[in-house]
Design an enzyme around this catalytic site. Structure first.
Site, PDB file in Angstrom:
ATOM      1  N   ALA A  99       4.198   1.717  -7.981  1.00 22.40           N
ATOM      2  CA  ALA A  99       5.607   1.630  -7.611  1.00 22.40           C
ATOM      3  C   ALA A  99       6.082   2.910  -6.940  1.00 22.40           C
ATOM      4  O   ALA A  99       7.001   2.913  -6.153  1.00 22.40           O
ATOM      5  CB  ALA A  99       6.458   1.345  -8.846  1.00 22.40           C
ATOM      6  N   LYS A 100       5.417   4.017  -7.284  1.00 25.01           N
ATOM      7  CA  LYS A 100       5.867   5.312  -6.785  1.00 25.01           C
ATOM      8  C   LYS A 100       4.996   5.821  -5.634  1.00 25.01           C
ATOM      9  O   LYS A 100       5.390   6.710  -4.901  1.00 25.01           O
ATOM     10  CB  LYS A 100       5.806   6.346  -7.925  1.00 25.01           C
ATOM     11  CG  LYS A 100       6.790   6.085  -9.045  1.00 25.01           C
ATOM     12  CD  LYS A 100       8.003   6.993  -8.904  1.00 25.01           C
ATOM     13  CE  LYS A 100       9.171   6.591  -9.770  1.00 25.01           C
ATOM     14  NZ  LYS A 100       9.175   7.241 -11.037  1.00 25.01           N
ATOM     15  N   ARG A 101       3.782   5.263  -5.527  1.00 23.12           N
ATOM     16  CA  ARG A 101       2.822   5.838  -4.584  1.00 23.12           C
ATOM     17  C   ARG A 101       3.344   5.755  -3.163  1.00 23.12           C
ATOM     18  O   ARG A 101       3.807   4.702  -2.718  1.00 23.12           O
ATOM     19  CB  ARG A 101       1.486   5.099  -4.680  1.00 23.12           C
ATOM     20  CG  ARG A 101       0.399   5.770  -3.875  1.00 23.12           C
ATOM     21  CD  ARG A 101      -0.898   5.058  -4.050  1.00 23.12           C
ATOM     22  NE  ARG A 101      -0.877   3.725  -3.484  1.00 23.12           N
ATOM     23  CZ  ARG A 101      -1.913   2.895  -3.484  1.00 23.12           C
ATOM     24  NH1 ARG A 101      -3.021   3.264  -4.069  1.00 23.12           N
ATOM     25  NH2 ARG A 101      -1.833   1.718  -2.938  1.00 23.12           N
TER      26      ARG A 101
END
Ligand code: GLU
Length: 289
Positions: free
Chosen positions: A253-255
């Site tokens: 979700a953050k990559r």
């Protein structure tokens, strides 16, 4: 004041929800969370609801909500009833805030982000700075025209509610410890509510029996449980699922550069096949707690 541990209204049909914020496009991590909540309800003949958490008026976009609907349909997910938009329910949250004001458990806070970050510099490893309580106990009369949010006096609130527990599918019976979250915001400077207050009010208003969401929100549940108790709302059961990570352990979700679902959808990828791969974990790098 209520001291119960939150009996779940078992007579209600199993009801889960997916509650994205339409501030950007959905990624694989969102798809995984939506699938978990959807499948949990469907496997039990229950209801799966969709709630758009669009209280942040500067960052929420109607087109993102439209994209979310298309993405979920592409994954083969269906939801029950009309989509709920939090931006249309501000009166409900204002009423809940009034309840906290009447209980004298909230106070206006005039601090800026910069001031809070500076005052919290002693706890550099905290993911979000815990509010140091600067405005707690100040005399705010004569200042109320200035921009302010409303914060809960967590120590007073926890004392008023008494000992509480909540149930997590994996962790079991969890002792509620909202104090560690500090005096969180219940109504933002720019909105009559905050995520914590709106999500708590809506989970109850929508009859959500089982909150299925990522383990990154585990700490938030302590706050939600306390708010439920003080508002006299039932406590759902919680299912905090592991987060999808890539081969390096970084959250999808953050990559940076993790593809948006909309990009895959428009590129002709089969959404239902992707959903099945997410269900089985095959072809997905890793799922870790
Ligand atoms: N709007 C929240 C998010 O996108 C959802 C939180 C929740 O499921 O309670 O992270």
């Amino acid at each position: 004041m209520t001291h119960d541990s939150g009996s779940t209204p078992s007579r209600l049909p199993v009801t889960t929800r997916f509650a994205p914020s339409p501030t950007g496009r959905l990624h694989l991590g969102h798809a995984y969370s939506a699938l978990r909540a959807h499948d949990f309800a469907r496997a039990r003949g229950g209801r799966f609801l969709l709630r758009i958490e669009d209280i942040d008026r500067t960052r929420s976009r109607a087109e993102h909500a439209e994209t979310i609907f298309a993405d979920l349909q592409w994954l083969g997910l269906t939801w029950n009833g009309p989509v709920v938009f939090q931006s249309r329910r501000l009166g409900l949250y204002a009423a809940a805030l009034d309840r906290f004001k009447a209980l004298d458990l909230v106070y206006p806070c005039f601090c800026t982000r910069t001031e809070i970050a500076a005052a919290s510099a002693s706890a550099p490893h905290a993911p979000e700075p815990v509010y140091p309580g600067t405005c707690r106990g100040i005399d705010a009369r004569g200042r109320m025209a200035a921009p302010h949010c409303w914060r809960i006096d967590m120590a007073a609130a926890a004392a008023a509610a008494g000992p509480l527990t909540w149930h997590d599918e994996t962790a079991g019976e969890v002792a509620c410890d909202a104090l560690r979250q500090g005096d969180v915001v219940l109504a933002r400077k720019d909105a009559a509510t905050s995520y914590h207050l709106a999500a708590t009010v809506d989970d109850a208003a929508q009859g959500v029996t089982d909150v299925v969401r990522g383990v990154d929100l585990f700490a938030a549940t302590h706050v939600h449980r306390l708010l439920q108790a003080l508002l006299g709302l039932p406590a759902p059961r919680y299912h905090h699922h592991p987060l999808l990570t890539d081969a390096n352990g970084e959250r999808l979700a953050k990559r940076h550069g993790s593809p948006a679902l909309a990009t895959m959808r428009k590129g002709g990828e089969d959404g239902r096949a992707l959903a099945d791969r997410l269900r089985t974990g095959i072809g997905i790098d890793a799922v870790t707690p």
